[in-house]
Design a protein around this motif. Structure first.
Motif, PDB file in Angstrom:
ATOM      1  N   ILE A   8       5.520   9.084  -0.109  1.00  0.00           N
ATOM      2  CA  ILE A   8       4.634  10.198   0.205  1.00  0.00           C
ATOM      3  C   ILE A   8       5.392  11.123   1.143  1.00  0.00           C
ATOM      4  N   GLU A   9       5.435  12.402   0.787  1.00  0.00           N
ATOM      5  CA  GLU A   9       6.132  13.396   1.600  1.00  0.00           C
ATOM      6  C   GLU A   9       5.126  14.141   2.461  1.00  0.00           C
ATOM      7  N   ILE A  10       5.426  14.216   3.759  1.00  0.00           N
ATOM      8  CA  ILE A  10       4.591  14.956   4.699  1.00  0.00           C
ATOM      9  C   ILE A  10       5.433  16.080   5.274  1.00  0.00           C
ATOM     10  N   ARG A  11       4.869  17.275   5.305  1.00  0.00           N
ATOM     11  CA  ARG A  11       5.548  18.421   5.911  1.00  0.00           C
ATOM     12  C   ARG A  11       4.714  18.929   7.075  1.00  0.00           C
ATOM     13  N   HIS A  12       5.437  19.227   8.180  1.00  0.00           N
ATOM     14  CA  HIS A  12       4.766  19.749   9.372  1.00  0.00           C
ATOM     15  C   HIS A  12       5.776  20.554  10.165  1.00  0.00           C
ATOM     16  N   GLN A  29       5.419   5.398 -15.626  1.00  0.00           N
ATOM     17  CA  GLN A  29       4.163   4.806 -15.171  1.00  0.00           C
ATOM     18  C   GLN A  29       3.544   5.567 -14.006  1.00  0.00           C
ATOM     19  N   PHE A  30       4.086   6.736 -13.684  1.00  0.00           N
ATOM     20  CA  PHE A  30       3.556   7.533 -12.577  1.00  0.00           C
ATOM     21  C   PHE A  30       3.290   8.949 -13.078  1.00  0.00           C
ATOM     22  N   LYS A  31       2.029   9.309 -13.171  1.00  0.00           N
ATOM     23  CA  LYS A  31       1.615  10.619 -13.685  1.00  0.00           C
ATOM     24  C   LYS A  31       0.602  11.249 -12.739  1.00  0.00           C
ATOM     25  N   SER A  32       0.843  12.483 -12.331  1.00  0.00           N
ATOM     26  CA  SER A  32      -0.093  13.250 -11.504  1.00  0.00           C
ATOM     27  C   SER A  32      -0.532  12.485 -10.250  1.00  0.00           C
ATOM     28  N   GLY A  33       0.411  11.795  -9.621  1.00  0.00           N
ATOM     29  CA  GLY A  33       0.108  11.098  -8.385  1.00  0.00           C
ATOM     30  C   GLY A  33      -0.615   9.781  -8.557  1.00  0.00           C
ATOM     31  N   ARG A  34      -0.691   9.276  -9.768  1.00  0.00           N
ATOM     32  CA  ARG A  34      -1.403   8.026 -10.044  1.00  0.00           C
ATOM     33  C   ARG A  34      -0.500   7.092 -10.846  1.00  0.00           C
ATOM     34  N   VAL A  35      -0.695   5.790 -10.653  1.00  0.00           N
ATOM     35  CA  VAL A  35       0.007   4.783 -11.431  1.00  0.00           C
ATOM     36  C   VAL A  35      -0.785   4.557 -12.719  1.00  0.00           C
ATOM     37  N   GLY A  37      -0.490   2.863 -16.974  1.00  0.00           N
ATOM     38  CA  GLY A  37       0.251   2.116 -17.974  1.00  0.00           C
ATOM     39  C   GLY A  37       0.869   0.807 -17.505  1.00  0.00           C
ATOM     40  N   CYS A  38       0.309   0.192 -16.478  1.00  0.00           N
ATOM     41  CA  CYS A  38       0.758  -1.149 -16.095  1.00  0.00           C
ATOM     42  C   CYS A  38      -0.471  -1.985 -15.754  1.00  0.00           C
ATOM     43  N   ASP A  39      -0.297  -3.289 -15.822  1.00  0.00           N
ATOM     44  CA  ASP A  39      -1.427  -4.206 -15.670  1.00  0.00           C
ATOM     45  C   ASP A  39      -2.166  -4.076 -14.342  1.00  0.00           C
ATOM     46  N   ASN A  40      -1.422  -3.800 -13.260  1.00  0.00           N
ATOM     47  CA  ASN A  40      -2.042  -3.736 -11.932  1.00  0.00           C
ATOM     48  C   ASN A  40      -2.179  -2.295 -11.421  1.00  0.00           C
ATOM     49  N   ALA A  41      -2.326  -1.352 -12.330  1.00  0.00           N
ATOM     50  CA  ALA A  41      -2.439   0.058 -11.952  1.00  0.00           C
ATOM     51  C   ALA A  41      -3.627   0.303 -11.022  1.00  0.00           C
ATOM     52  N   ASP A  42      -4.744  -0.342 -11.272  1.00  0.00           N
ATOM     53  CA  ASP A  42      -5.931  -0.153 -10.420  1.00  0.00           C
ATOM     54  C   ASP A  42      -5.660  -0.571  -8.980  1.00  0.00           C
ATOM     55  N   ILE A  43      -5.011  -1.707  -8.813  1.00  0.00           N
ATOM     56  CA  ILE A  43      -4.699  -2.207  -7.474  1.00  0.00           C
ATOM     57  C   ILE A  43      -3.707  -1.283  -6.776  1.00  0.00           C
ATOM     58  N   LEU A  44      -2.680  -0.848  -7.496  1.00  0.00           N
ATOM     59  CA  LEU A  44      -1.681   0.046  -6.914  1.00  0.00           C
ATOM     60  C   LEU A  44      -2.286   1.392  -6.542  1.00  0.00           C
ATOM     61  N   ASN A  45      -3.197   1.905  -7.373  1.00  0.00           N
ATOM     62  CA  ASN A  45      -3.863   3.175  -7.064  1.00  0.00           C
ATOM     63  C   ASN A  45      -4.780   3.039  -5.850  1.00  0.00           C
ATOM     64  N   GLU A  46      -5.417   1.890  -5.693  1.00  0.00           N
ATOM     65  CA  GLU A  46      -6.229   1.648  -4.492  1.00  0.00           C
ATOM     66  C   GLU A  46      -5.345   1.656  -3.249  1.00  0.00           C
ATOM     67  N   LYS A  47      -4.170   1.051  -3.359  1.00  0.00           N
ATOM     68  CA  LYS A  47      -3.231   1.036  -2.246  1.00  0.00           C
ATOM     69  C   LYS A  47      -2.779   2.466  -1.909  1.00  0.00           C
ATOM     70  N   LEU A  48      -2.467   3.262  -2.935  1.00  0.00           N
ATOM     71  CA  LEU A  48      -2.093   4.665  -2.721  1.00  0.00           C
ATOM     72  C   LEU A  48      -3.236   5.441  -2.079  1.00  0.00           C
ATOM     73  N   ASP A  49      -4.454   5.214  -2.560  1.00  0.00           N
ATOM     74  CA  ASP A  49      -5.622   5.892  -1.988  1.00  0.00           C
ATOM     75  C   ASP A  49      -5.779   5.551  -0.509  1.00  0.00           C
ATOM     76  N   HIS A  50      -5.534   4.291  -0.160  1.00  0.00           N
ATOM     77  CA  HIS A  50      -5.627   3.865   1.234  1.00  0.00           C
ATOM     78  C   HIS A  50      -4.592   4.602   2.083  1.00  0.00           C
TER      79      HIS A  50
END
Length: 75
Positions: A8-12, A29-35, A37-50
């Protein structure tokens, strides 16, 4: 195709900081900021959301206080 690290890139104040998420996926497997096409995409996206939620909270604090750029290292 090798998996790559999602960052994640932060600019300030004309400075950039890259934060590692610890998530590795293939480029396909990474499109528009989301994971996708993989089995654990939901879990990885939750981690990204966090991560994004925590960053947004920090940015809101940064905007409301005089917090220096060096505090980004604490994330």
């Amino acid at each position: 195709q090798k998996p790559g690290l999602v960052q994640i890139e932060i600019r300030h104040l004309s400075k950039r900081k890259f934060l590692s998420t610890g998530i590795k996926v293939k480029k396909s497997q990474f499109k528009s900021g989301r994971v996708v096409g993989c089995d654990n995409a939901d879990i990885l996206n939750e981690k990204l959301d966090h991560y994004l939620k925590e960053i947004n909270l920090f940015v809101n604090r940064l905007n409301s206080q005089a917090v220096s750029y060096t505090h980004l290292r604490a994330l």
